[in-house]
Design an enzyme around this catalytic site. Sequence first.
Site: not given
Ligand code: ATP
Ligand code: MG
Length: 583
Positions: A57, A292, A302
């Site tokens: 995102e 994760r 984020k």
């Molecule tokens: P955040 O909580 O940091 O915003 P998010 O999952 O909401 O992380 P996205 O932009 O939706 O952020 O993530 C893009 C991709 O990265 C998703 O497929 C998510 O599963 C993966 N991802 C995010 N954080 C991790 C992590 N700590 N370990 C492995 N994969 C991750």
């Molecule tokens: Mg997300």
Amino acid sequence: MTTDHAPASNFLRNIIDNDLKTGRYQNRRWAPPPSAAEARQAGELDTACIRTRFPPEPNGYLHIGHAKSICLNFGLAHDYDGVCHLRFDDTNPEKEEDEYVQAIADMVRWLGFDWVSHGTEHRYFASNYFETLYRFAEALVQAGHAYVDEQSADEMRATRGTLTQAGTNSRWRDRPAAESLALLRDMRAGKYPDGSMALRARIDMASPNINLRDPVLYRIRHAPHHRTGNAWCIYPMYAWAHPVEDALEGITHSICTLEFEDQRPFYDWILQKLVELGQLAEPLPHQYEFARLNLSYVVTSKRKLRQLVEEGHVAGWDDPRLPTLAGLRRRGYTPGAIRLFCERLGVSKADSRIDYSVLEQALRDDLDPVAPRAVAVLDPIKLVLTNFPEGYTEPCSAASNPHTPEGPKRQFPLTRELWIERDDFREEPPKKYFRLYPGNLVRLKYAYVVRCTDCVKNAAGEITEVHAEYLPDTRSGTPGADSVKVKGAITWVSAAHAIPAQVRLYDRLFSVPHPDAGDNNFLDALNPNSFRVVQAWLEPGTRATPGARWQFERLGYFVADRETSSTEHPVLNRTATLRDTWA
Ligand code: ATP
Ligand code: MG
């Protein structure tokens, strides 16, 4: 891009191996997204064996957790002769910006991955599918699989039930499809305020899986979107948009983190319904979940990273203390080190915390064979060789990298006045201290053995200068080198030739390993001493062009800051020490 040895197996590779063996995705067709049923069926046979996607995102900068997902998705596509799509999941108008889109794309490329395959760009935006998603929503309503609910958000929450208690049906649940359809069209036309109604799937309010209790598909949000502007005032929810995005892009293996495991039944339900309604073509994508990455001494969310940046706890998204990819790059991390780290993590379904030292070790292992060596003095004190002729310079040299002793050499002069580390002299040596103290013999690396004689102090009693005499026949690399035995060797730079530099020393950003565990306010655990600047001296010949890296002997790995360093005014960041100091 990827490593030269066979990648370690994991449960996802086993699944893909099996899918390829059974031909599950064999006669799949491909048409540029968004490809609903008709376009897909009219497309060519897909030449990509599998399709994965990395779907960030664009509401912040990527962090080390995202790197795990990038390496996994792009790595699998690479290894299985497939394609990985970079998809911006931009379905939330308020928090998303073009700046993040650019920064994310830059970082994926920096890590060494590419979304161009056989000349075709596979970079997509979920917002390009808004029209298709809406069309599918109308089809669901007409078939009785969705309805417009006029309960408030609070009412919906209250009637959803709990883990042990079924939810209760909304009084709008059984309204005629035609009525829901008219309302949905008016929702889209902007006739209703935010929160006044929502489109919900019609599944089962008594399902043991709360995600199947009539989840919301569309909510009203009168907010401009960074790409579609004011074209829409209803936006799709993640759980609804995500499976459809995957299907519209012909994804085969949709890999996400474990939190989404309970969403999988809805993922399958919605895609199945759209196939039955003739909107989507089979074979459908399938969702798989992996654990994760959680890294100690940092936060990888984020939202929390944005808070650190916006409240000024750090200097920006690329602050070298942050686990953002921009921060790690600025700190001196190489793409190879990050890929090696992700490879070592492996892929599993068990949640775990990885110690920050594992990341540092990957950096050392990546850089050790290639990083040029040099000497720097971070906490300088002067050493005067009292029997060394004034004005005389003696050339010395050493291998640029000891792993390739026959390779390039570095040259530096020995003179009467040198800079050494303050800690390399003690007036009163503690036990097992083998460096300079009055009477002791020590080797100046790549030069002579010296005998420490005394030191000079100022009025305040602080040591300002150390004195020693060199032993003329003991030069390194000459027959006399071993004529006297010494237990210690120290690094040095000629005071007349050394290059002054600003060096930034970083420590862990948080004082505790799990700053956001439980109900902790992670800001309370910020380490007040995570950043220190020193004025240092560098070996002559060190050219601090932005991004240049070295191993400074005994001190660690350093990089010339990509934003502020120049050869005239070197500014260096310490990337990591030589040994683990985190334990
Ligand atoms: P955040 O909580 O940091 O915003 P998010 O999952 O909401 O992380 P996205 O932009 O939706 O952020 O993530 C893009 C991709 O990265 C998703 O497929 C998510 O599963 C993966 N991802 C995010 N954080 C991790 C992590 N700590 N370990 C492995 N994969 C991750
Ligand atoms: Mg997300």
